[in-house]
Write an enzyme that holds these catalytic residues in place. Structure first.
Site, PDB file in Angstrom:
ATOM      1  N   ASN A  15       0.898  -1.263   0.030  1.00  0.00           N
ATOM      2  CA  ASN A  15      -0.061   0.008  -0.187  1.00  0.00           C
ATOM      3  C   ASN A  15       0.907   1.384   0.029  1.00  0.00           C
ATOM      4  O   ASN A  15       1.977   1.334   0.586  1.00  0.00           O
ATOM      5  CB  ASN A  15      -0.983   0.046   1.274  1.00  0.00           C
ATOM      6  CG  ASN A  15      -2.049  -1.088   1.221  1.00  0.00           C
ATOM      7  OD1 ASN A  15      -2.601  -1.328   0.274  1.00  0.00           O
ATOM      8  ND2 ASN A  15      -2.589  -1.216   2.425  1.00  0.00           N
ATOM      9  N   LYS A  37       0.380  -3.906   5.434  1.00  0.00           N
ATOM     10  CA  LYS A  37       0.948  -5.031   6.452  1.00  0.00           C
ATOM     11  C   LYS A  37       1.803  -5.821   5.814  1.00  0.00           C
ATOM     12  O   LYS A  37       2.942  -6.319   6.337  1.00  0.00           O
ATOM     13  CB  LYS A  37      -0.213  -5.538   7.286  1.00  0.00           C
ATOM     14  CG  LYS A  37      -1.170  -4.606   7.897  1.00  0.00           C
ATOM     15  CD  LYS A  37      -2.074  -5.459   8.679  1.00  0.00           C
ATOM     16  CE  LYS A  37      -1.391  -6.276   9.835  1.00  0.00           C
ATOM     17  NZ  LYS A  37      -0.986  -5.081  10.918  1.00  0.00           N
ATOM     18  N   GLU A  39      -4.992  -8.538   3.924  1.00  0.00           N
ATOM     19  CA  GLU A  39      -5.183  -7.521   3.112  1.00  0.00           C
ATOM     20  C   GLU A  39      -5.187  -7.921   1.610  1.00  0.00           C
ATOM     21  O   GLU A  39      -5.088  -7.110   0.811  1.00  0.00           O
ATOM     22  CB  GLU A  39      -4.159  -6.358   3.468  1.00  0.00           C
ATOM     23  CG  GLU A  39      -4.415  -5.775   4.915  1.00  0.00           C
ATOM     24  CD  GLU A  39      -3.595  -4.721   5.246  1.00  0.00           C
ATOM     25  OE1 GLU A  39      -3.831  -4.079   6.062  1.00  0.00           O
ATOM     26  OE2 GLU A  39      -2.665  -4.664   4.559  1.00  0.00           O
ATOM     27  N   THR A  92       2.052   3.362  13.835  1.00  0.00           N
ATOM     28  CA  THR A  92       1.634   2.950  12.522  1.00  0.00           C
ATOM     29  C   THR A  92       2.081   1.318  12.083  1.00  0.00           C
ATOM     30  O   THR A  92       1.278   0.589  11.660  1.00  0.00           O
ATOM     31  CB  THR A  92       1.864   3.866  11.213  1.00  0.00           C
ATOM     32  OG1 THR A  92       1.329   5.013  11.417  1.00  0.00           O
ATOM     33  CG2 THR A  92       1.281   2.968   9.972  1.00  0.00           C
ATOM     34  N   GLY A 143       3.010  -3.187  15.070  1.00  0.00           N
ATOM     35  CA  GLY A 143       2.815  -4.634  15.116  1.00  0.00           C
ATOM     36  C   GLY A 143       3.305  -5.184  14.121  1.00  0.00           C
ATOM     37  O   GLY A 143       3.609  -6.399  14.277  1.00  0.00           O
ATOM     38  N   ASP A 144       3.563  -4.749  12.940  1.00  0.00           N
ATOM     39  CA  ASP A 144       4.009  -5.333  11.622  1.00  0.00           C
ATOM     40  C   ASP A 144       5.556  -5.504  12.026  1.00  0.00           C
ATOM     41  O   ASP A 144       6.444  -6.610  11.662  1.00  0.00           O
ATOM     42  CB  ASP A 144       3.851  -4.587  10.497  1.00  0.00           C
ATOM     43  CG  ASP A 144       2.707  -4.259  10.215  1.00  0.00           C
ATOM     44  OD1 ASP A 144       1.732  -5.145  10.290  1.00  0.00           O
ATOM     45  OD2 ASP A 144       2.375  -3.217   9.382  1.00  0.00           O
ATOM     46  N   SER A 148      10.159   3.525   9.210  1.00  0.00           N
ATOM     47  CA  SER A 148      10.487   3.548  10.867  1.00  0.00           C
ATOM     48  C   SER A 148      10.847   2.306  11.399  1.00  0.00           C
ATOM     49  O   SER A 148      11.469   2.231  12.405  1.00  0.00           O
ATOM     50  CB  SER A 148       9.147   4.064  11.549  1.00  0.00           C
ATOM     51  OG  SER A 148       8.167   3.034  11.709  1.00  0.00           O
TER      52      SER A 148
END
Length: 297
Positions: free
Chosen positions: A10, A39, A137, A242, A245-246, A285
């Site tokens: 994305n 993700k 996704e 953002t 979690g990934d 990040s």
């Protein structure tokens, strides 16, 4: 052992706001940035930055997908299984408030153009003992699960976002489930009295699955039929949550691939996630492993 991530790609349009927009409200943002995300992409970047050779399968738009494929290849991800279609890439509209928290609106785009022939064509190059990472996704998720399981591929699923596609999957075929409290409760379709109650219900429903439950500020817990291991967070100043979690997911899997025990893999994942939330953006990040080593226990 090969690691395949069949996942989303994305473009993230991130708007800095005073508060999340409310129904009927028009709100001005103080800043806007475009980042590579999804993700799937984020988790591939995390795996690669953790030092794992990862193959990414997915789809992008022919007109706007180069930024996404460049982001993966620049950190060493194999992009030979990414297809380009004459349609927009997936994208996300992300509001980020002053506390660094976010809310996200997704548009699937090319991510929803994953058909069964494409899936078969990718999976023919992977076999028993390999690892497949999935999120929710992309299209035809249940078919990917069935095909991979039939080949003896170990499946790691991060079942986000929760929708009807998750309930079409045979979750008993999953080797590891990595999910948060809300996702766990939705999958079980139960109310729970406490986190321990939720963990007990998860273990009963998935006795042969390695379960990683993320608990926000309370850290995370791994549980299977043989053990339960808690891991706290590493406190830091939160700038943007953002891709936290990934990052956690990618670094946890990297630990398993590299032969770490569960406790060490959880510790590595928590350290990496603490760095991610201290920076702006999604994939930019995510730290390299050498930065993770600098976080004190």
């Amino acid at each position: 052992m090969k690691v395949l991530n069949f996942g989303s790609l994305n473009l993230d349009y991130v708007y800095d706001v005073d508060h999340f927009v409310r129904e009927g409200e028009t709100l001005s943002s103080t800043d806007m940035n475009v980042f590579c995300g999804g993700k799937g992409l984020n988790q591939s970047v995390a795996l690669a930055k953790a030092g794992v050779k990862v193959y990414h399968a997915g789809a992008v738009g022919s007109a706007d997908g180069e930024m996404l494929t460049d982001a993966l290849s620049s950190v060493g991800v194999d992009i030979s299984y990414i297809r380009r279609y004459d349609m927009p890439s997936g994208h996300a509209i992300i509001q980020k408030n002053k506390s660094g928290n976010n809310c996200i609106l997704l548009y699937g785009g090319a991510n929803q153009n994953i058909d069964k022939e494409f899936i078969k064509d990718v999976l023919k190059d992977f076999d028993k003992g390999d690892i497949l990472l999935l999120q929710n996704e992309i299209s035809n998720l249940s078919f990917i699960v069935d095909e991979a399981f039939a080949k003896g591929i170990r499946i790691v699923l991060n079942p986000s976002p929760i929708n009807e596609s998750i309930f079409e999957c045979d979750l008993k075929k999953i080797s590891y489930l990595i999910l948060n409290e809300i996702e766990a409760a939705d999958i079980l379709s139960v109310e729970y009295k406490s986190k321990d109650d939720l963990i007990e219900k998860l273990t009963k429903s998935f006795p042969d699955t390695g379960l990683v439950l993320t608990l926000g500020e309370e850290g995370s817990v791994y549980v299977d039929k043989n053990c339960k291991i808690y891991q706290g967070i590493y406190p830091t100043k939160v700038v943007d949550t953002t891709a936290a979690g990934d990052t956690f997911t990618g670094y946890f899997i990297a630990g398993l691939v590299e032969g770490m025990d569960i406790k060490s893999a959880l510790r590595q994942a928590s350290k990496a996630a603490s760095i991610t939330v201290s920076k702006k953006g999604a994939s930019p990040s995510i730290p390299f492993v050498k930065e993770v080593f600098t976080v004190d226990d």
